[in-house]
Design a protein around this motif. Structure first.
Motif, PDB file in Angstrom:
ATOM      1  N   TYR A  33     -11.753  -4.868  -0.212  1.00 34.85           N
ATOM      2  CA  TYR A  33     -10.313  -5.243   0.155  1.00 34.85           C
ATOM      3  C   TYR A  33     -10.433  -6.780   0.765  1.00 34.85           C
ATOM      4  CZ  TYR A  33      -5.461  -5.208   1.924  1.00 34.85           C
ATOM      5  OH  TYR A  33      -4.208  -5.511   1.882  1.00 34.85           O
ATOM      6  N   ARG A  46      -3.721   3.806   7.578  1.00 38.74           N
ATOM      7  CA  ARG A  46      -3.822   5.159   7.636  1.00 38.74           C
ATOM      8  C   ARG A  46      -3.113   5.775   8.824  1.00 38.74           C
ATOM      9  NH1 ARG A  46      -8.648   4.786   4.597  1.00 38.74           N
ATOM     10  NH2 ARG A  46      -9.770   3.856   6.197  1.00 38.74           N
ATOM     11  N   GLU A 102       0.846  -1.036  -0.078  1.00 45.08           N
ATOM     12  CA  GLU A 102       0.036  -0.117   0.016  1.00 45.08           C
ATOM     13  C   GLU A 102       0.995   1.391  -0.051  1.00 45.08           C
ATOM     14  OE1 GLU A 102      -3.282   0.151  -0.586  1.00 45.08           O
ATOM     15  OE2 GLU A 102      -3.428  -2.159  -0.791  1.00 45.08           O
ATOM     16  N   ARG A 126       1.483   2.468  -3.400  1.00 41.36           N
ATOM     17  CA  ARG A 126       0.185   2.725  -4.260  1.00 41.36           C
ATOM     18  C   ARG A 126      -0.164   4.261  -3.992  1.00 41.36           C
ATOM     19  NH1 ARG A 126      -1.889  -2.665  -2.740  1.00 41.36           N
ATOM     20  NH2 ARG A 126      -1.530  -3.950  -4.470  1.00 41.36           N
ATOM     21  N   GLU A 127      -0.758   4.884  -5.007  1.00 43.64           N
ATOM     22  CA  GLU A 127      -1.228   6.028  -4.922  1.00 43.64           C
ATOM     23  C   GLU A 127      -2.680   6.131  -4.544  1.00 43.64           C
ATOM     24  OE1 GLU A 127      -0.648   8.544  -8.371  1.00 43.64           O
ATOM     25  OE2 GLU A 127       1.591   8.341  -8.280  1.00 43.64           O
ATOM     26  N   LYS A 128      -3.428   5.142  -4.949  1.00 37.36           N
ATOM     27  CA  LYS A 128      -4.892   4.777  -4.834  1.00 37.36           C
ATOM     28  C   LYS A 128      -5.189   3.686  -3.811  1.00 37.36           C
ATOM     29  CE  LYS A 128      -6.493   7.197  -8.947  1.00 37.36           C
ATOM     30  NZ  LYS A 128      -7.368   7.280 -10.117  1.00 37.36           N
ATOM     31  N   HIS A 129      -6.052   3.624  -2.971  1.00 33.40           N
ATOM     32  CA  HIS A 129      -6.237   2.664  -2.022  1.00 33.40           C
ATOM     33  C   HIS A 129      -7.895   2.141  -2.102  1.00 33.40           C
ATOM     34  CE1 HIS A 129      -2.029   3.518  -0.458  1.00 33.40           C
ATOM     35  NE2 HIS A 129      -2.598   4.657  -0.373  1.00 33.40           N
ATOM     36  N   GLN A 130      -7.813   0.841  -1.900  1.00 35.23           N
ATOM     37  CA  GLN A 130      -9.281   0.297  -1.779  1.00 35.23           C
ATOM     38  C   GLN A 130      -9.367  -0.486  -0.400  1.00 35.23           C
ATOM     39  OE1 GLN A 130     -10.880  -2.707  -4.474  1.00 35.23           O
ATOM     40  NE2 GLN A 130     -12.223  -0.968  -5.246  1.00 35.23           N
TER      41      GLN A 130
END
Length: 282
Positions: free
Chosen positions: A83, A164, A71, A74-78
């Motif tokens: 997930y 986060r 993660e 990565r620039e975008k997270h889901q």
């Protein structure tokens, strides 16, 4: 003349496959298998084999580490249920096949009367065995070890919030949080059980009727009991990123990495792994 270059930028040092993790995973897997064979009396009682079980928490740590490492790139997270569904798609077909194979083997070797109860089958089918320790110990035939997968599901569900939090921590707090996760819970256990380190021996395998049964089942199988290990893995992904930030840090990290295997060999061969209550996890 034009001095501009269209060459692509160099990739950061923390990108790419974590090749070093493969060897650690191999060592851990082999030692766990040897530990099971040792406990079952199938191989010579070499002392180092008995500590194979200690690698089980390592896989929680490794899971947090690998997921966070991915993660961070990565620039975008889901996150959330999507997930969890993505990760279940990768494991559940093989897991379901394992259930069918276990039931078939058990019926063939011991007869239909040896098949597990419908409630245990429901628990295992729903990957809920970590929440029902007595069922986890009974193992649905030959699937006792799958409680690990059951533990991972809530970690995946909560991973967004964990990531986060870990991602926002300043470097000094990352180090401090790593030390706390690595020492606070084990230290608290040693202090709390100092007066009766063998308290868990009154536990009855596969049962949950007594307080000691519930306590042992919680410590052995509950996702709550291993959350600090998973979070530590997430934090160590940040530590690794910090260690690769400069050439000097990278050199120091490369020099220290082989030393970790030397320390592990010393711990297992000398019996230092036999900390108070270590047999609780057998």
């Amino acid at each position: 003349t034009n001095d501009r270059t269209d060459a692509p930028p160099a990739k950061p040092a923390d990108q790419g496959r974590l090749v070093g993790v493969d060897f650690a995973r191999y060592v851990a897997s082999v030692h766990i298998v040897l530990g099971h064979l040792y406990q079952g009396g199938w191989i010579d009682p070499v002392g180092v084999y008995r500590f194979g079980f200690t690698w089980v928490p390592f896989f929680f740590l490794l899971s947090g580490f690998v997921l966070t490492h991915a993660e961070l790139r990565r620039e975008k997270h889901q996150f959330g249920w999507q997930y969890v569904q993505k990760r279940l798609r990768g494991i559940y077909p093989a897991y379901a096949l394992g259930i069918v194979a276990s039931l078939g083997t058990r019926a063939w070797l011991r007869g239909p009367e040896a098949l597990p109860s419908a409630s245990d089958l429901l628990v295992f089918s729903g990957l809920l065995q970590a929440w029902v320790p007595s069922a986890a110990e009974r193992g649905l035939g030959y699937l006792t070890h799958t409680w690990f997968l059951s533990c991972l599901v809530p970690y995946w569900l909560c991973f967004g919030e964990i990531f986060r939090l870990v991602h926002r921590l300043p470097e000094s707090m990352v180090i401090l949080a790593s030390v706390v996760c690595a020492t606070a819970v084990p230290g608290a256990y040693v202090v709390a059980t100092a007066g009766d380190p063998g308290w868990y021996q009154a536990h009855h395998h596969g049962h949950g009727g007594l307080v000691v049964d519930v306590a042992v089942g919680f410590l052995k199988f509950s996702p709550v009991a291993y959350v600090h290990v998973f979070v530590l893995g997430c934090l160590l992904a940040r530590v690794r990123r910090m260690a690769l930030a400069t050439p000097g840090r990278r050199r120091r990290a490369a020099a220290l990495a082989p030393l970790s295997y030397v320390v592990l060999a010393a711990v297992f061969s000398t019996g230092w792994a036999a900390v108070p209550g270590f047999k609780l996890l057998l």
